[in-house]
Structure formats: structure tokens, C-alpha cells
Design an enzyme around this catalytic site. Structure first.
Site, PDB file in Angstrom:
ATOM      1  CB  SER A 144      -2.631 -24.535  12.533  1.00 53.21           C
ATOM      2  OG  SER A 144      -2.624 -23.150  12.274  1.00 53.21           O
ATOM      3  CE1 TYR A 169      -1.687 -23.601  17.520  1.00 50.40           C
ATOM      4  CE2 TYR A 169      -1.543 -22.219  15.564  1.00 50.40           C
ATOM      5  CZ  TYR A 169      -2.216 -23.147  16.325  1.00 50.40           C
ATOM      6  OH  TYR A 169      -3.424 -23.639  15.888  1.00 50.40           O
TER       7      TYR A 169
END
Length: 353
Positions: A144, A169
Site C-alpha cells: 500500500s 494498517y
């Protein structure tokens, strides 16, 4: 030559589209998803239905996937279920793996951190072990743009240091890259990490800005505009992401003999390991993004201007020079075209005018 490919997260946004693309070109695809309730399951079951998976035919935790066509089958399974993940790899003998399943969302990681450890850490090592013990030719996996964290050097380069994440995350995705390198180095498993930049388009995630803004505007509700609109995002259309992912799947990394630990390049290694950014490389101002949605809807938004949220970063911008050099590819769908296509899908799916 066609391949047998495991695609995890096929009830998810990117995984659904990647599976469709691979099936269309003739590969044999096994789809895997836990189908959790992180967001509206109707969207997940809608994606599955488009690949021939009806809700009442899904058997949870069945070790052998349910076959729906000559080149597609599906299994509902949690990534952290090591016993059944091992059994799946042993039975299917995949050529390649495209691992897109994960617990997504920056803000949700502030509320339910354990979900990110279970899915993104424990689940990822189970996938790595499956690849290691069944001689998988290539593992391509989702990372990501969130890993760039506090980095302020623009555009974000895979050669940048990413040791300062600002959400669990992001930390879990950086951990995936480190774990992948370990398996590439120790066991020779070719791995490629894909840092996605704000993916959007038809069948998108309901927790993402485009989905939330569209729903609120159509329902005459205000939209939350964080950092008082002073945000920039490298929005990347789903078809561009899929093209990049498929090209990566087809090109396992070879390792760089000239790589040196004295001046290490974080994007590669002597081991068969590689990291790519996949982004449009053309950041869009948040207010311009909202304007594109308003234009496509033919309706103005009511804006609730708010400070930046914990875990968010004010800007993202992808350096995709490696993608261009190695794979001869650069995403290029404009925000106007992408938003219009999403709005058309949204109106059809939710039967709204």
C-alpha cells in the site's frame, strides 16, 4: 502458456477484477475470500455472483474449492486458518499466487487493531509458507502507498525509506514486505510487492471516499472533507491497477547480482524480490475530486470541513519509473473518466437516479 493462479480476496474490489481478467485470458483461477462484514456484504456477494458464485452455494471452510466453470473455482476461508490454507496449497499445486486479501482501511485500524494482525500478519505468513512448500513460481502481493507514512519526499519512490508508518494498517503492509524479502532470501521464493495508490472505480469499496461522497450527495447528506480540503491523492483507476498487477504476475523477479548492502536499494535485492508502486502518477486535489463527482452526478455537495484524521497523510504521489522501465506500463486513466464510470455503475447497482 496458461497458469493455475490462486487469487485471494476475490470478493474484494481489486481481487474480483484481477480474477476476471485472468479468467478471460484463459488462466485457471482459484478464488479465496473470507467474505467478512467489514463493509456491506451485498457488494461482495454481487462481485462473486458476476464470477458465477451464488451465495447459497458457498461452503465455509471446505478444504477443496467449489468449481463453477472449467477455469474458475472458489473457497471461503480465513487467511489465518493455517490447517486449511496448507491443505489448499497441497491439493491445488498453484503455479503462481496473487495475494490481494487483507484487512484494509487506515481508520478502522485505530478501532480494531487485532483484525490487522490476524489477517495481514498471521494470514500473510500462512500464504508465504504455502508458496514455500509447494514451489510456487511467483508470489505477487498487495502492499500500500500507506507505507510511506511520514515521508515528505515527492513523488514517493520505492527507493525511499519507509520506516515511519502512521497507522497499524501501514505497519502491517511494511511488515509484509519485510516478511516477503525473508522468504525470497532464505527459500528463493520470488516475491513482488505492489504499493497501490488510492484505487477507485466500479465495484469499489464502500468505505472509500468516492463511494461515501456519492452516496451522501445522492441522499442530500453532507460529506466530510478532512484537512479542510487540503489533501492530494494519486487516484488510480481499477482497470489501470489490474493491468499492472497482471503484468507483474507474468514477470517474476530474478534478483539483482549488483545489489549491495553498502548502498541498499529498498526496492530490490540479490534475492528474487521486488517492490513496485502502481499509481496514476498525477495527484488530484481533493476539492477537484469532489468537483468531478458533482459534475458526474449533476448535483452539488454539502461540505462538512474537518481537520485531518489520525493515520491520514496529506498527500500521495507515485513514482512509477520502475514500472515503466521494467514492464513498459504506466497507468493513465483521467479522474474525470474514472469517476463517470463509477457513477454509472453505482446508479445501476443501487437502482438510483
Amino acid at each position: 502458456m496458461t497458469k493455475k493462479i490462486l487469487v485471494t480476496g476475490t470478493a474484494g474490489f481489486i481481487g474480483y477484477h484481477v480474477a476476471q481478467r485472468l479468467m478471460d485470458r484463459g488462466d485457471t483461477v482459484v478464488g479465496l475470500d473470507s467474505i467478512n462484514d467489514y463493509y456491506d456484504p451485498r457488494v461482495k456477494y454481487g462481485r462473486l455472483a458476476n464470477t458465477g458464485i451464488e451465495k447459497d452455494r458457498i461452503e465455509y471452510n471446505k478444504q477443496i474449492p467449489s468449481r463453477t466453470s472449467d477455469n474458475y473455482s472458489f473457497i471461503q476461508l480465513n487467511l489465518e486458518d493455517r490447517v486449511n490454507i496448507d491443505a489448499l496449497f497441497a491439493h491445488e499445486k498453484f503455479d503462481r499466487v496473487c495475494h490481494l486479501a487483507a484487512q484494509a482501511g487506515v481508520r478502522y485500524s485505530l478501532i480494531n487493531p487485532q483484525a490487522y494482525i490476524d489477517s495481514n500478519i498471521v494470514g500473510f505468513v500462512n500464504i508465504l509458507e504455502g508458496c514455500r512448500h509447494t514451489d510456487v513460481e511467483h508470489l505477487a502481493y498487495a502492499s500500500s502507498s500507506s507505507v510511506y507514512g511520514l515521508n515528505e519526499s515527492m513523488p514517493f519512490s520505492t527507493r525511499d525509506n519507509v520506516d515511519h508508518p502512521v497507522s497499524l494498517y501501514a505497519a502491517s503492509k511494511k511488515s509484509n514486505e519485510l516478511m516477503a524479502h525473508t522468504y525470497s532470501h532464505l527459500f528463493g521464493v520470488p516475491t513482488t510487492g505492489l504499493r497501490f495508490f488510492t484505487v477507485y472505480g466500479p465495484w469499489g469499496r464502500p468505505d472509500m471516499a468516492l463511494f461515501l461522497f456519492t452516496k451522501a450527495i445522492l441522499e442530500n447528506q453532507p460529506i466530510d472533507v478532512f484537512n479542510y480540503g487540503k489533501m492530494r491523492r494519486d487516484f488510480t483507476y481499477i482497470d489501470d491497477i489490474v493491468e499492472g498487477v497482471v503484468r507483474v504476475i507474468d514477470h517474476p523477479p530474478q534478483g539483482r547480482p549488483d545489489w549491495s548492502g553498502k548502498t541498499p536499494d529498498p526496492s530490490c535485492s540479490k534475492a528474487p524480490y521486488k517492490i513496485y508502486n502502481i499509481g496514476n502518477s498525477s495527484p488530484v486535489e481533493l476539492m477537484d475530486f469532489i468537483e468531478a463527482i458533482e459534475k458526474a452526478l449533476g448535483k452539488k455537495a454539502q461540505k462538512n470541513m474537518l481537520p485531518i484524521q489520525p493515520g491520514d497523510v496529506p498527500a500521495t504521489w507515485a513514482d512509477v519509473s520502475d514500472l515503466v522501465e521494467d514492464l513498459k506500463y504506466q497507468p493513465n486513466t483521467s479522474i474525470q473518466v474514472g469517476v463517470e464510470r463509477f457513477i454509472a455503475w453505482y446508479r445501476e447497482f443501487y437502482k438510483c437516479s
